[in-house]
Each structure stands twice: as C-alpha cells, then as structure tokens.
Design a protein around this motif. Structure first.
Motif, PDB file in Angstrom:
ATOM      1  N   MET B   1      41.148  34.198  45.057  1.00  0.00           N
ATOM      2  CA  MET B   1      39.697  34.307  44.828  1.00  0.00           C
ATOM      3  C   MET B   1      39.399  34.389  43.344  1.00  0.00           C
ATOM      4  O   MET B   1      40.040  35.133  42.618  1.00  0.00           O
ATOM      5  N   ARG B   2      38.423  33.622  42.940  1.00  0.00           N
ATOM      6  CA  ARG B   2      38.022  33.646  41.544  1.00  0.00           C
ATOM      7  C   ARG B   2      37.127  34.855  41.277  1.00  0.00           C
ATOM      8  O   ARG B   2      36.160  35.092  41.996  1.00  0.00           O
ATOM      9  N   LYS B   3      37.482  35.632  40.280  1.00  0.00           N
ATOM     10  CA  LYS B   3      36.654  36.773  39.894  1.00  0.00           C
ATOM     11  C   LYS B   3      36.270  36.634  38.425  1.00  0.00           C
ATOM     12  O   LYS B   3      37.118  36.364  37.572  1.00  0.00           O
ATOM     13  N   GLU B   4      34.979  36.845  38.173  1.00  0.00           N
ATOM     14  CA  GLU B   4      34.487  36.746  36.801  1.00  0.00           C
ATOM     15  C   GLU B   4      34.093  38.133  36.283  1.00  0.00           C
ATOM     16  O   GLU B   4      33.408  38.877  36.983  1.00  0.00           O
ATOM     17  N   ILE B   5      34.550  38.420  35.074  1.00  0.00           N
ATOM     18  CA  ILE B   5      34.278  39.734  34.490  1.00  0.00           C
ATOM     19  C   ILE B   5      33.691  39.539  33.099  1.00  0.00           C
ATOM     20  O   ILE B   5      34.200  38.726  32.325  1.00  0.00           O
ATOM     21  N   LYS B   6      32.655  40.276  32.809  1.00  0.00           N
ATOM     22  CA  LYS B   6      32.087  40.253  31.459  1.00  0.00           C
ATOM     23  C   LYS B   6      32.138  41.651  30.867  1.00  0.00           C
ATOM     24  O   LYS B   6      31.644  42.605  31.474  1.00  0.00           O
ATOM     25  N   PHE B   7      32.774  41.767  29.719  1.00  0.00           N
ATOM     26  CA  PHE B   7      32.771  43.020  28.965  1.00  0.00           C
ATOM     27  C   PHE B   7      31.717  42.899  27.878  1.00  0.00           C
ATOM     28  O   PHE B   7      31.667  41.877  27.182  1.00  0.00           O
ATOM     29  N   SER B   8      30.892  43.941  27.711  1.00  0.00           N
ATOM     30  CA  SER B   8      29.845  43.814  26.703  1.00  0.00           C
ATOM     31  C   SER B   8      29.547  45.158  26.059  1.00  0.00           C
ATOM     32  O   SER B   8      29.837  46.217  26.611  1.00  0.00           O
ATOM     33  N   GLY B   9      28.984  45.071  24.876  1.00  0.00           N
ATOM     34  CA  GLY B   9      28.657  46.280  24.121  1.00  0.00           C
ATOM     35  C   GLY B   9      28.123  45.865  22.769  1.00  0.00           C
ATOM     36  O   GLY B   9      27.525  44.786  22.652  1.00  0.00           O
ATOM     37  N   PHE B  10      28.357  46.692  21.751  1.00  0.00           N
ATOM     38  CA  PHE B  10      27.935  46.261  20.415  1.00  0.00           C
ATOM     39  C   PHE B  10      29.153  46.042  19.525  1.00  0.00           C
ATOM     40  O   PHE B  10      30.267  46.480  19.853  1.00  0.00           O
ATOM     41  N   GLY B  11      28.933  45.331  18.428  1.00  0.00           N
ATOM     42  CA  GLY B  11      30.011  45.005  17.500  1.00  0.00           C
ATOM     43  C   GLY B  11      30.709  46.270  17.031  1.00  0.00           C
ATOM     44  O   GLY B  11      30.052  47.272  16.768  1.00  0.00           O
ATOM     45  N   GLY B  12      32.050  46.249  16.967  1.00  0.00           N
ATOM     46  CA  GLY B  12      32.792  47.405  16.481  1.00  0.00           C
ATOM     47  C   GLY B  12      33.355  48.267  17.606  1.00  0.00           C
ATOM     48  O   GLY B  12      34.177  49.149  17.370  1.00  0.00           O
ATOM     49  N   GLN B  13      32.954  48.004  18.841  1.00  0.00           N
ATOM     50  CA  GLN B  13      33.473  48.790  19.974  1.00  0.00           C
ATOM     51  C   GLN B  13      34.788  48.224  20.517  1.00  0.00           C
ATOM     52  O   GLN B  13      35.396  48.830  21.396  1.00  0.00           O
ATOM     53  N   GLY B  14      35.188  47.080  20.010  1.00  0.00           N
ATOM     54  CA  GLY B  14      36.421  46.467  20.500  1.00  0.00           C
ATOM     55  C   GLY B  14      36.218  45.738  21.820  1.00  0.00           C
ATOM     56  O   GLY B  14      37.102  45.723  22.682  1.00  0.00           O
ATOM     57  N   GLY B  31      50.994  38.187  36.894  1.00  0.00           N
ATOM     58  CA  GLY B  31      51.387  36.844  37.308  1.00  0.00           C
ATOM     59  C   GLY B  31      50.269  36.021  37.938  1.00  0.00           C
ATOM     60  O   GLY B  31      50.507  35.070  38.657  1.00  0.00           O
ATOM     61  N   LYS B  32      49.039  36.398  37.658  1.00  0.00           N
ATOM     62  CA  LYS B  32      47.926  35.589  38.177  1.00  0.00           C
ATOM     63  C   LYS B  32      47.510  34.551  37.140  1.00  0.00           C
ATOM     64  O   LYS B  32      48.084  34.474  36.057  1.00  0.00           O
ATOM     65  N   ASN B  33      46.510  33.775  37.481  1.00  0.00           N
ATOM     66  CA  ASN B  33      45.902  32.927  36.468  1.00  0.00           C
ATOM     67  C   ASN B  33      44.737  33.685  35.855  1.00  0.00           C
ATOM     68  O   ASN B  33      43.955  34.314  36.578  1.00  0.00           O
ATOM     69  N   ALA B  34      44.643  33.648  34.549  1.00  0.00           N
ATOM     70  CA  ALA B  34      43.548  34.349  33.881  1.00  0.00           C
ATOM     71  C   ALA B  34      43.175  33.623  32.607  1.00  0.00           C
ATOM     72  O   ALA B  34      44.039  33.077  31.918  1.00  0.00           O
ATOM     73  N   ILE B  35      41.890  33.609  32.329  1.00  0.00           N
ATOM     74  CA  ILE B  35      41.384  32.994  31.099  1.00  0.00           C
ATOM     75  C   ILE B  35      40.500  33.992  30.381  1.00  0.00           C
ATOM     76  O   ILE B  35      39.713  34.710  31.021  1.00  0.00           O
ATOM     77  N   PHE B  36      40.651  34.033  29.096  1.00  0.00           N
ATOM     78  CA  PHE B  36      39.796  34.880  28.269  1.00  0.00           C
ATOM     79  C   PHE B  36      39.014  33.988  27.312  1.00  0.00           C
ATOM     80  O   PHE B  36      39.588  33.118  26.663  1.00  0.00           O
ATOM     81  N   THR B  37      37.695  34.171  27.261  1.00  0.00           N
ATOM     82  CA  THR B  37      36.889  33.460  26.254  1.00  0.00           C
ATOM     83  C   THR B  37      36.017  34.472  25.523  1.00  0.00           C
ATOM     84  O   THR B  37      35.283  35.235  26.158  1.00  0.00           O
ATOM     85  N   PRO B  38      36.120  34.509  24.212  1.00  0.00           N
ATOM     86  CA  PRO B  38      35.304  35.463  23.445  1.00  0.00           C
ATOM     87  C   PRO B  38      33.930  34.869  23.159  1.00  0.00           C
ATOM     88  O   PRO B  38      33.769  33.651  23.146  1.00  0.00           O
ATOM     89  N   SER B  39      32.954  35.712  22.940  1.00  0.00           N
ATOM     90  CA  SER B  39      31.757  35.203  22.273  1.00  0.00           C
ATOM     91  C   SER B  39      32.175  35.055  20.824  1.00  0.00           C
ATOM     92  O   SER B  39      33.006  35.805  20.335  1.00  0.00           O
ATOM     93  N   ALA B  48      24.403  42.286  20.559  1.00  0.00           N
ATOM     94  CA  ALA B  48      25.262  42.437  21.724  1.00  0.00           C
ATOM     95  C   ALA B  48      26.504  41.560  21.592  1.00  0.00           C
ATOM     96  O   ALA B  48      26.409  40.385  21.298  1.00  0.00           O
ATOM     97  N   ALA B  49      27.668  42.191  21.780  1.00  0.00           N
ATOM     98  CA  ALA B  49      28.921  41.442  21.768  1.00  0.00           C
ATOM     99  C   ALA B  49      29.418  41.337  23.203  1.00  0.00           C
ATOM    100  O   ALA B  49      29.162  42.221  24.016  1.00  0.00           O
ATOM    101  N   SER B  50      30.116  40.247  23.488  1.00  0.00           N
ATOM    102  CA  SER B  50      30.678  40.155  24.836  1.00  0.00           C
ATOM    103  C   SER B  50      31.975  39.374  24.828  1.00  0.00           C
ATOM    104  O   SER B  50      32.246  38.602  23.908  1.00  0.00           O
ATOM    105  N   SER B  51      32.787  39.629  25.835  1.00  0.00           N
ATOM    106  CA  SER B  51      33.958  38.793  26.045  1.00  0.00           C
ATOM    107  C   SER B  51      34.129  38.609  27.538  1.00  0.00           C
ATOM    108  O   SER B  51      33.659  39.424  28.328  1.00  0.00           O
ATOM    109  N   ASN B  52      34.755  37.515  27.888  1.00  0.00           N
ATOM    110  CA  ASN B  52      34.701  37.066  29.270  1.00  0.00           C
ATOM    111  C   ASN B  52      36.084  36.788  29.824  1.00  0.00           C
ATOM    112  O   ASN B  52      36.939  36.244  29.126  1.00  0.00           O
ATOM    113  N   VAL B  53      36.252  37.160  31.082  1.00  0.00           N
ATOM    114  CA  VAL B  53      37.549  36.985  31.721  1.00  0.00           C
ATOM    115  C   VAL B  53      37.346  36.376  33.108  1.00  0.00           C
ATOM    116  O   VAL B  53      36.448  36.787  33.838  1.00  0.00           O
ATOM    117  N   VAL B  54      38.164  35.388  33.416  1.00  0.00           N
ATOM    118  CA  VAL B  54      38.210  34.871  34.785  1.00  0.00           C
ATOM    119  C   VAL B  54      39.618  35.124  35.301  1.00  0.00           C
ATOM    120  O   VAL B  54      40.595  34.810  34.612  1.00  0.00           O
TER     121      VAL B  54
END
Lengths: 275, 185, 375
Positions: B1-14, B31-39, B48-54
C-alpha cells in the motif's frame, strides 16, 4: 644525384610540413615565434612534456606550427582549456600563446581568474593593437584615437594596460617587450618558462596589413623604427605607470617577479591534510 | 500500500532531515520502497518548510506527495498551509504547544515534542522526538529502522541525546496509540 | 552496498565509480549538489575539483583535462548548458571524451530555477553550431542517475564524444534506494590508445569511426584544432573534401551505431495498441497511468527512452504500424513528439507541460482514455 636540403637547427621545434605559415609579410608573429624557439633551445625543457594552447586569431595559429602537443581551441578559451590540461597532467609545461583580443576581450575573465588562482602556466600575449584575422577591428588594446575598421573616426575607448591587468590579477611574473627586443624577449621567455606559477609576457608586435596602414605605419619596418624610437626600458616599474598611448613612450621591461604558491601546490597540501 | 507522509514546520526545525531519516529508515532498514522529496530553494527557506515521503511495498511510480495519509505539523503556519491537503481519514500529528487546531479535524495525535526536547536540554532535537512519536503512532516504519537511521544521521557526540529524544517520543506515541495518555482524537 | 541517495549525489558517486577524476563547474540550481559532492569526494580519491569563473570556462577546462589524460565532467542546468555549447562543439570536433550533466529546470532564460523542466532535449542535440552528433541519456531514478553516469563515461570514452546526461530537477532532488555494485562488478571503458610509433600515428584516422587517442605528454606531439582538419590533425580550413570526410565520420560514428546505443525500457508493450512515449521523471507518472489503464482493460504500453540521442529512428519506424496511436508525455511543448512523429510518419498526440511540475498519473490516464476512445 639527390641533394639533401640542409635543415635549420631550430626545425626540430616546428612542424616543418606546415611551413610556410599564414602570417603576412612584416607581421611581428614570426619574430616572436623565433624568439620562443630560441628560448626553448636555450632552456632545459623536455619537449615531450611541453604543451602549447592557443585561442583564435593570428596568434592563435602559433600552436599549429610547434611540433609538440598543441591545442588550437575556441575564441577566448585557451586559458581555461590550459587550466584543465595542466591540472590533469601536472608534469606538463603549459604555454598559452594568443592575441590581445582573444586573451583580454572575449577571454578577459578567464585571464584574470587564472592569474588570481596562480595556475602554473606561461601566457604569451602578442599585442598588435587590433583584430588582425578578421581584418583590423578595434580591440581591448587599441590606443585611444587609433583608426581601425570599427573605429573609422578614431577609437573612443580607453585601452587596457595588459601588464597592469596581469599584475593586479596576481601574476607572479610580468614583462613587456616589443618584437624589436628579440634578445631580451627570449631571455624573458626563458625566465617565465622556468618559473612556477602564472607568468605573463606581453609582446607588442607589428600588424602592417590591418593596423599599421591605417595608423601611419604601413610596413613592418616603419613599426620597428617606431619601437626603436619610443621604447624605454624600465625594469621593476609599477606597471600602472606603463600605459600605452599613440606617440607616447612604450615602457618595456620586467615589472613583476614574485613568489607565491600555485593552485596545484596548495591543492597537494590539502590532499595530504585530508588523507 | 502506498502511504504518503508530509513533515512540516518552520525553517530551522530540521524538517527536511525528518523526511530524509524516515524515508531512509524505510528503504534501507525496513526493506520497503521509499522516496524522499524536499521542498527546495529560496522560496522554501522562509515560512513553512516541508519534506515529503512516500512509502510502499510496491514499486513507487509517481514520486510526490499530493494527498498525505499522515501530516506532521510543527508550526501553526505549516498546519494551516498543509492541513487542507490531508487525505480524508488521514492522520494529523501536531506539536501541541505550537499548533492550535481549528475546527473540523479528523484523526489527530498530539505530542509536546518541543517541550520534551527542552526537558532533554536541547530544543533542536524536537524533530527527533517527533519522529519517535510518529513511528509509534503510525507504525509505518519499524522502531529498529528509525533508530538506525537517526543514529547514522547525527554526529557521534550527539548520538546519546538523539537516542533519548527518539525514545521519549516513541514511548509517548505508544501510550497515545494504546489510549493511555490522551487518546487519539 | 545499498545507499539512500538523491539523484544529484548518485550522479556524483557514479562519476567517481566511473573513474572521473576531474570536475570543473560553476554553481547553478538545481545541479549544484553535484559540484558540492565532487568538491568533497574528489580530493579523497586524488582527483581535482575546480570551481571555474563561468560555464564557458568549465566546459573548456574539462576538454583540457580530458586531453591531459583524465576522465572529466561538468554539471550544470539550462542557462549554463547554453554557455557551454561553443565548447561542446569543440569537444565534438576534436573528439574529446567528457561528460556534461544537465539538470533540466524550467526555461526559457532564468525561468523556474528550482523546478523541473525537460525542454533542453533539443538544445542537447542541436545546441552548438554546425553538423555533429552527440549522445544523450536520461535517468528516471537516483539508481539510474548512478548507472547512467557510469554509462555516460563509458560511451564518451568508447565514441570519443561529449555525452550529455539529461537529468531533470525532480530526479535530481528525490532520494531513493541506490544499489552500488562492488567495484569489480562495474564495467569501465577506457579510451583506445595508439599502438604505433609517433612517426606513424595519424591522430584523426579511424578504422572503425573512432580513432585512438594520444594525450598530452605521451610523446605523440598531436595537434588538435577546432578547425576542419585532416587525419594528421592539420587544419584544412579551405578543403570541402576534408570537411566532407570529417563531418561525415563525426556524425556517422554515432548514427551508424544507433542500434548499439539504443536503450529503451518497454512496459506492457506486448499487445499495446496505444503507446505512451516518455523519459526522465515524467516516465514514472506514465507508468502509474499505464498500470491504471491496464486494470481497466486498455491495451496501453509505455516506451521509456533512456537513450535520447541518437534518436531510435529505426525502432519507431518498425513499430509504427503495430501501434495505432502514440502519445508523447514530456515537460516541454513537444520536443520528443516531433521526433516520434518524424519516425512513425503519422500524427502523434502530445501531452505537454510547460514546466514547474511533472504530470500527475490522473492527467495521463485521462489522456489515454481520450485518445484510445477517439474523443
């Protein structure tokens, strides 16, 4: 019976199958090349590890006549090409031979940055005050008021003082001669070839065909007479005081000779440190 | 199953690091498939800063997050900006001291990540506390995997601190998951 | 070894694995991480990193380094690729092996520096003046950024030509699993060297299109020029015969090897009536759309181009009759579409995007339905 032609002692430095060269009668380039061959003959340079790089223009053709690894590149880009060549093979002695337009107009940015980095190479700039190959247009060294095909009423631009540019950019060796000063030029070339770092020689040379005839020096000989009359040797002078003006003194000599670590020396040290 | 996750906050929080660690944990250690894409870029630096994971058991084709199953918000601005993207029935995870909820939220899990980090002496590890919490609450990544990914991402002298931060967040998450400490709303 | 790399880092690591030991570049978004990673890595492996004053210089420097005997690379994005074109031409003319990475962003001009474009396809092919051929590859994942960078170096060495790796912003910044094979499992190609004495060596004479290459300091006293030159390397700038022979060879060494250079991934193509054609990150969306369409009974397949140039003319000519309809999906206004159309000899559908994002699978799926059902 076959007659064996006697070869010239300097023939070994030339691609003799490419002679005669393309330069005009009275052009200073032959003289400058001759000085360079003598400089090679009198220095201890391993020809196998000598590489000549040129840009585009009349001087750009020098690379093609020398019987060593030689690279005739694009307009203005001889110095960055030479930078890559030298850094990739540090054993090489790299000499850039090109003209004033190639090195200081289209290639000006590369010149100042290679000097700043102190890349270990010798740059010989033959300054004939104009673009000869394309028929005599104004260039970055054309004196104020001089006539060229693109300054038919006289040049309205201030010219570069190449030695000043070189010194200000960080060259460790800076000298200027004219094509008349053959022995001194040869000695300067030997010095530059044997010095580590970014070394620069400006050679003021005649271009009767496209510059001289529009500026009251229709033959090479006229220009030589002019050099003889106007040249003043001032070693060690601040190159900012050696501007060139029509009718003014041509100040020649060795202006800069300093020591400074080169790009590859500093890089070597860094590599040792991070090992 | 594909799961999408978005992490968000402000700059400097990592925030970018959070996404990178989560995706790496899943891809390398679970051992799964995963992709990370930064803003990315200057527009992403302020505000607002965010980073994304599938994460998926199958091959991931489309790499971006469009409708997050999980949104982690560590600032009010990020919450307001990204909450509308959340998938119907998706889970919102917030730092409860930094985000004030508006009406109409679905599933929400709250954690005082920054406060917990401060109690450890370093506010900077709030993102790791949050990662621990996220791991326990969503179970999208295994604890072992996230721990390995966290520890290889931080300098040696901060390993202990980060491990503690991760564990604090994880324990808190487990309690929330088990309904012992303020159920998931 | 399994790593979790972004496309940019995977590309830099691929270069190191391929034996690249010289990098000259100028910072430009979104390619900068490649330069940064090379600055970090090259000194560790005895290589040289230099940040040049601009892209003109960067391109010239890698040509020089290649003639100095090193495998050399630069990385840039659209505006930088524009500046590199004059020396890409010199590289093609002087047959200098080197790799140019172009991380495509949306143009024209400064455009959208941080967002994807795929509109440098034609610039990669035709960017420098005159007739020449080039090789260009396009990766769809960080894994392929690693693999195709190695392949780019190998092809550059084998064919003595600048190879352009056409990445895009999306693939450059996404991070994914990358499998790094052990060193001995990575195939590395080195340029052919002359086997004859210097007096017998003709530096630009080729028996099989690609002449052996003697670098500076190897004792061959080679003359290399951007002017039209004969087999000896000497300028023959007024001879149409020499020009004819030289330019024909420069083009044919790539054209005649198109089949060898072809690298196409076919997905669900066995019984396909409609083919999607795509490349780079966009192809991933296409794959998702094809999967969805297949579930609903559409006989749709995907042709993903990993080699963009030389274009697979023969491949498309061959399938032109079997495939009823072609839809090209690309983040530009129809560059590969023109190529496909040229080869298949009929109208080709286009689903373009001007840049800033890739297509969503839904958009492509919708287009498939439309075209398939003849609406």
């Amino acid at each position: 019976m076959e007659i064996e032609a006697e070869t010239h002692p300097l023939d070994k430095y030339l691609r003799t199958d490419r002679i005669p060269h393309i330069w005009c009668p009275g052009c200073g380039l032959g003289t400058v090349l001759n000085c360079f061959l003598h400089a090679l003959e009198e220095s201890d340079i391993d020809l196998k590890n000598l590489a000549i790089v040129s840009g585009i223009g009349c001087t750009g053709r020098v690379a093609g006549y020398l019987n060593v690894d030689s690279y005739h590149t694009t307009h203005g880009r001889a110095i960055p090409f030479a930078t890559g060549l030298k850094l990739a093979n540090p054993k090489l002695k790299v000499v850039v031979f090109s003209g004033d337009g190639d090195l200081f107009a289209i290639g000006g940015n590369h010149f100042i940055h290679a000097a700043r980095r102190n890349i270990d190479m010798t740059v010989i700039c033959v300054n004939n005050y104009n673009y000869g190959m394309t028929g005599g247009q104004l260039g970055p060294t054309t004196p104020l008021e001089a006539k060229t095909t693109t300054s038919p009423y006289g040049n309205v631009e201030h010219p570069f003082n190449l030695c000043h540019v070189a010194a200000a950019s960080g060259a460790v060796y800076v000298a200027r001669w004219t094509a008349l000063h053959v022995r001194r030029l040869k000695e300067s070339m030997k010095e530059a070839l044997n010095k580590k770092g970014f070394t620069f020689i400006e050679v003021i040379a005649s271009c009767p065909t496209t510059y001289g005839r529009r500026n009251k020096m229709p033959t090479g000989l006229d220009t030589m007479r002019y050099y003889k009359e106007k040249s003043v040797i001032k070693h060690g002078i601040d190159p900012s005081e050696a501007d060139i003006e029509i009718g003014g003194d041509i100040i020649v000599g060795k202006f800069v000779d300093i020591e400074k670590p080169t790009f590859d020396e500093i890089l070597k040290k860094l590599e040792e440190k991070i090992k | 199953m594909r799961k999408e996750i978005k992490f968000s906050g402000f700059g400097g929080q990592g925030i970018v690091l959070m996404g990178n660690i989560a995706a790496r944990a899943s891809a390398i250690y679970d051992g799964k498939n995963a992709i990370f894409t930064p803003s990315y870029g200057p527009e992403a630096r302020g505000g607002a800063a965010s980073s994304n994971v599938v994460i998926s058991d199958d091959e991931i084709d489309y790499p971006y997050v469009t409708e997050p199953d999980v949104l982690v918000a560590m600032s009010q601005e990020a919450y307001e900006k990204y909450a509308p993207m959340l998938k119907d029935g998706g889970l919102l995870i917030i730092d409860e001291d930094l985000v004030k909820l508006k009406n109409g939220e679905g599933k929400v899990a709250k954690v005082p990540a920054t406060k917990i980090a401060e109690s450890l002496g370093k506010r900077i590890v709030a993102n790791i506390v949050m990662l621990g919490f996220f791991t326990a609450v969503t179970k999208l990544i295994s604890y072992e995997a996230i721990k390995k990914a966290v520890l290889e991402s931080v300098p040696p002298k901060f390993k202990e601190l980060n491990e503690e931060a991760l564990d604090k967040g994880y324990e808190r998450g487990k309690k929330v998951k088990d309904g012992k400490n303020g159920k998931m709303a | 070894m399994i790593k979790f790399y972004s496309g940019n880092i995977a590309c830099a690591e691929g270069a190191i694995a391929a034996g690249c030991r010289f990098f000259a570049g100028y910072p430009i978004t979104p390619s900068t991480e490649i330069a940064e990673h090379m600055a970090l890595r090259l000194p560790q492996v005895g290589g040289i990193f230099i940040q040049m004053e601009d892209e003109l210089a960067s391109m010239a420097a890698i040509l020089g380094a290649s003639w100095g005997g090193m495998k050399a690379m630069t990385a840039t994005s659209g505006p930088g690729l524009s500046l590199m074109q004059e020396n890409i031409g010199l590289g093609a003319m002087t047959e200098t092996p080197c790799v140019v990475v172009d991380v495509q962003r949306a143009g024209p001009s400064t455009g959208m520096p941080t967002l994807i474009g795929q509109a440098d396809v034609m610039q990669a092919r035709w960017g420098s003046h005159g007739d020449y051929e080039i090789i260009a590859l396009s990766p769809s994942s960080p894994q392929e950024c690693f693999d195709l960078t190695i392949k780019s170096f190998n092809l550059a060495e084998e064919y003595r030509v600048p190879v352009i790796l056409l990445m895009d912003e999306s693939v450059s910044h996404m991070s994914e699993k990358v499998i790094i094979p052990p060193k001995e499992k990575i195939k590395i190609v080195e340029r052919k060297k002359p086997k004859v004495k210097p007096s017998e060596y003709l530096p630009f004479k080729a028996d099989d299109y690609v002449p052996p290459m003697a670098c500076a300091g190897e004792g061959y006293a080679v003359h290399v020029t951007g002017l039209t030159h004969d087999e000896k390397g000497y300028p023959q700038a007024t001879s149409p015969e020499v020009q004819e022979k030289l330019v024909r060879r420069l083009c044919d060494k790539i054209r005649k090897n198109e089949r060898k250079l072809r690298d196409i991934e076919e997905f669900e193509m066995e019984d396909a009536k409609l083919a999607i054609v795509s490349f780079g990150t966009t192809a991933r969306s296409c794959k998702a759309a094809v999967k969805r369409a297949r579930k609903r009974g559409y006989k749709v397949g995907l042709i993903r181009l990993r080699t963009i140039w030389p274009f697979a003319d023969e491949y498309f000519e061959k399938i032109a009759n079997e495939i009823k309809q072609f839809v090209v999906v690309e983040v530009n206004y129809g560059q590969i579409k023109l190529e496909v159309e040229r080869c298949v000899g009929k109208k080709v559908h286009l689903l373009p995007k001007m840049g800033g994002e890739i297509h969503k699978p839904e958009e492509i799926y919708k287009k498939i339905k439309e075209v398939y059902n003849g609406n």
